[in-house]
Motif scaffolding. Structure first.
Motif, PDB file in Angstrom:
ATOM      1  N   GLN A  22      32.295  34.051  24.083  1.00 24.40           N
ATOM      2  CA  GLN A  22      32.934  32.980  23.306  1.00 24.40           C
ATOM      3  C   GLN A  22      32.448  32.980  21.856  1.00 24.40           C
ATOM      4  O   GLN A  22      33.233  32.750  20.932  1.00 24.40           O
ATOM      5  CB  GLN A  22      32.657  31.616  23.945  1.00 24.40           C
ATOM      6  N   LEU A  23      31.161  33.237  21.661  1.00 25.05           N
ATOM      7  CA  LEU A  23      30.635  33.294  20.296  1.00 25.05           C
ATOM      8  C   LEU A  23      31.234  34.461  19.521  1.00 25.05           C
ATOM      9  O   LEU A  23      31.510  34.349  18.325  1.00 25.05           O
ATOM     10  CB  LEU A  23      29.099  33.381  20.318  1.00 25.05           C
ATOM     11  N   MET A  24      31.473  35.583  20.201  1.00 29.21           N
ATOM     12  CA  MET A  24      32.137  36.714  19.543  1.00 29.21           C
ATOM     13  C   MET A  24      33.592  36.369  19.235  1.00 29.21           C
ATOM     14  O   MET A  24      34.070  36.620  18.125  1.00 29.21           O
ATOM     15  CB  MET A  24      32.059  37.966  20.419  1.00 29.21           C
ATOM     16  N   ALA A  25      34.300  35.796  20.201  1.00 26.62           N
ATOM     17  CA  ALA A  25      35.718  35.463  20.018  1.00 26.62           C
ATOM     18  C   ALA A  25      35.926  34.448  18.901  1.00 26.62           C
ATOM     19  O   ALA A  25      36.923  34.510  18.174  1.00 26.62           O
ATOM     20  CB  ALA A  25      36.307  34.946  21.330  1.00 26.62           C
ATOM     21  N   SER A  26      34.987  33.518  18.742  1.00 30.66           N
ATOM     22  CA  SER A  26      35.125  32.482  17.717  1.00 30.66           C
ATOM     23  C   SER A  26      34.710  32.973  16.335  1.00 30.66           C
ATOM     24  O   SER A  26      34.905  32.271  15.347  1.00 30.66           O
ATOM     25  CB  SER A  26      34.283  31.265  18.097  1.00 30.66           C
ATOM     26  N   GLY A  27      34.114  34.176  16.269  1.00 31.00           N
ATOM     27  CA  GLY A  27      33.676  34.706  14.984  1.00 31.00           C
ATOM     28  C   GLY A  27      32.272  34.296  14.593  1.00 31.00           C
ATOM     29  O   GLY A  27      31.788  34.689  13.528  1.00 31.00           O
ATOM     30  N   ILE A  28      31.603  33.513  15.437  1.00 27.36           N
ATOM     31  CA  ILE A  28      30.229  33.122  15.129  1.00 27.36           C
ATOM     32  C   ILE A  28      29.315  34.338  15.207  1.00 27.36           C
ATOM     33  O   ILE A  28      28.367  34.466  14.438  1.00 27.36           O
ATOM     34  CB  ILE A  28      29.759  31.976  16.050  1.00 27.36           C
ATOM     35  N   LEU A  29      29.617  35.260  16.127  1.00 25.93           N
ATOM     36  CA  LEU A  29      28.916  36.548  16.184  1.00 25.93           C
ATOM     37  C   LEU A  29      29.850  37.625  15.666  1.00 25.93           C
ATOM     38  O   LEU A  29      30.958  37.783  16.166  1.00 25.93           O
ATOM     39  CB  LEU A  29      28.494  36.880  17.626  1.00 25.93           C
ATOM     40  N   GLN A  30      29.409  38.345  14.644  1.00 22.22           N
ATOM     41  CA  GLN A  30      30.194  39.413  14.025  1.00 22.22           C
ATOM     42  C   GLN A  30      29.410  40.727  14.082  1.00 22.22           C
ATOM     43  O   GLN A  30      28.177  40.712  14.032  1.00 22.22           O
ATOM     44  CB  GLN A  30      30.476  39.081  12.558  1.00 22.22           C
ATOM     45  N   PRO A  31      30.112  41.862  14.163  1.00 21.62           N
ATOM     46  CA  PRO A  31      29.420  43.156  14.173  1.00 21.62           C
ATOM     47  C   PRO A  31      28.504  43.323  12.961  1.00 21.62           C
ATOM     48  O   PRO A  31      28.834  42.919  11.845  1.00 21.62           O
ATOM     49  CB  PRO A  31      30.567  44.166  14.131  1.00 21.62           C
ATOM     50  N   ASP A  32      27.342  43.917  13.228  1.00 22.93           N
ATOM     51  CA  ASP A  32      26.359  44.195  12.183  1.00 22.93           C
ATOM     52  C   ASP A  32      25.736  45.546  12.510  1.00 22.93           C
ATOM     53  O   ASP A  32      24.714  45.631  13.173  1.00 22.93           O
ATOM     54  CB  ASP A  32      25.295  43.099  12.144  1.00 22.93           C
ATOM     55  N   GLY A  33      26.387  46.603  12.117  1.00 21.42           N
ATOM     56  CA  GLY A  33      25.942  47.941  12.474  1.00 21.42           C
ATOM     57  C   GLY A  33      26.497  48.322  13.839  1.00 21.42           C
ATOM     58  O   GLY A  33      27.256  47.580  14.458  1.00 21.42           O
ATOM     59  N   ALA A  34      26.083  49.471  14.320  1.00 19.10           N
ATOM     60  CA  ALA A  34      26.627  50.002  15.571  1.00 19.10           C
ATOM     61  C   ALA A  34      26.122  49.276  16.807  1.00 19.10           C
ATOM     62  O   ALA A  34      26.833  49.191  17.803  1.00 19.10           O
ATOM     63  CB  ALA A  34      26.297  51.490  15.677  1.00 19.10           C
ATOM     64  N   ASP A  35      24.904  48.756  16.761  1.00 19.67           N
ATOM     65  CA  ASP A  35      24.280  48.221  17.971  1.00 19.67           C
ATOM     66  C   ASP A  35      23.966  46.734  17.950  1.00 19.67           C
ATOM     67  O   ASP A  35      23.327  46.240  18.880  1.00 19.67           O
ATOM     68  CB  ASP A  35      22.973  48.979  18.247  1.00 19.67           C
ATOM     69  N   HIS A  36      24.366  46.028  16.918  1.00 18.94           N
ATOM     70  CA  HIS A  36      23.983  44.619  16.802  1.00 18.94           C
ATOM     71  C   HIS A  36      25.155  43.736  16.376  1.00 18.94           C
ATOM     72  O   HIS A  36      26.150  44.211  15.833  1.00 18.94           O
ATOM     73  CB  HIS A  36      22.848  44.458  15.782  1.00 18.94           C
ATOM     74  N   LEU A  37      24.979  42.444  16.614  1.00 20.27           N
ATOM     75  CA  LEU A  37      25.859  41.407  16.087  1.00 20.27           C
ATOM     76  C   LEU A  37      24.987  40.491  15.241  1.00 20.27           C
ATOM     77  O   LEU A  37      23.770  40.479  15.380  1.00 20.27           O
ATOM     78  CB  LEU A  37      26.491  40.602  17.235  1.00 20.27           C
ATOM     79  N   ARG A  38      25.630  39.727  14.358  1.00 24.40           N
ATOM     80  CA  ARG A  38      24.903  38.787  13.508  1.00 24.40           C
ATOM     81  C   ARG A  38      25.600  37.429  13.553  1.00 24.40           C
ATOM     82  O   ARG A  38      26.816  37.353  13.533  1.00 24.40           O
ATOM     83  CB  ARG A  38      24.837  39.303  12.069  1.00 24.40           C
ATOM     84  N   PHE A  39      24.791  36.371  13.614  1.00 21.11           N
ATOM     85  CA  PHE A  39      25.338  35.012  13.555  1.00 21.11           C
ATOM     86  C   PHE A  39      25.858  34.751  12.143  1.00 21.11           C
ATOM     87  O   PHE A  39      25.129  34.944  11.167  1.00 21.11           O
ATOM     88  CB  PHE A  39      24.257  33.972  13.892  1.00 21.11           C
ATOM     89  N   THR A  40      27.113  34.318  12.043  1.00 22.27           N
ATOM     90  CA  THR A  40      27.710  34.014  10.744  1.00 22.27           C
ATOM     91  C   THR A  40      27.491  32.559  10.350  1.00 22.27           C
ATOM     92  O   THR A  40      27.769  32.178   9.216  1.00 22.27           O
ATOM     93  CB  THR A  40      29.225  34.292  10.763  1.00 22.27           C
ATOM     94  N   GLU A  41      27.012  31.748  11.284  1.00 23.57           N
ATOM     95  CA  GLU A  41      26.699  30.345  11.012  1.00 23.57           C
ATOM     96  C   GLU A  41      25.623  29.887  11.990  1.00 23.57           C
ATOM     97  O   GLU A  41      25.382  30.532  13.009  1.00 23.57           O
ATOM     98  CB  GLU A  41      27.944  29.461  11.127  1.00 23.57           C
ATOM     99  N   ASP A  42      24.997  28.774  11.680  1.00 18.52           N
ATOM    100  CA  ASP A  42      24.008  28.211  12.592  1.00 18.52           C
ATOM    101  C   ASP A  42      24.692  27.819  13.894  1.00 18.52           C
ATOM    102  O   ASP A  42      25.846  27.374  13.895  1.00 18.52           O
ATOM    103  CB  ASP A  42      23.351  26.970  11.986  1.00 18.52           C
TER     104      ASP A  42
END
Length: 90
Positions: A22-42
């Motif tokens: 759900q966090l990925m679908a909502s855009g709160i988690l976005q790709p950050d390199g090949a192996d990680h995601l990054r939180f775009t907001e708190d």
């Protein structure tokens, strides 16, 4: 905001997996390199284990996964010491 997580869910199916997705679908988690995601907001989690599971990409016990600054004590050890310090003497 800015914290990194594992890029894919690697653990067994659980409720935390749906939260991860759900966090990925909502855009709160976005790709950050090949192996990680990054939180775009708190994002506030309901428990230390929910946060640890999303960050690790698998079910994790937040009381033992999170370390206090300096990496000497777990969150559980810190929490237990705080409760002991606050307990009324009998």
């Amino acid at each position: 905001k800015g914290s990194r997580t594992r890029g894919t869910w690697a653990g067994t199916t659980s409720g935390y997996q749906s939260q991860f997705e759900q966090l990925m679908a909502s855009g709160i988690l976005q790709p950050d390199g090949a192996d990680h995601l990054r939180f775009t907001e708190d994002h506030a989690f309901s428990s230390p284990s929910a946060a640890a599971s999303v960050v690790c990409g698998r079910v994790a016990n937040g009381r033992t996964s999170w370390m206090m600054p300096g990496g000497v004590r777990t969150y559980a050890e810190w929490q237990d010491s705080e409760l002991t310090a606050q307990a009324p003497s009998v």
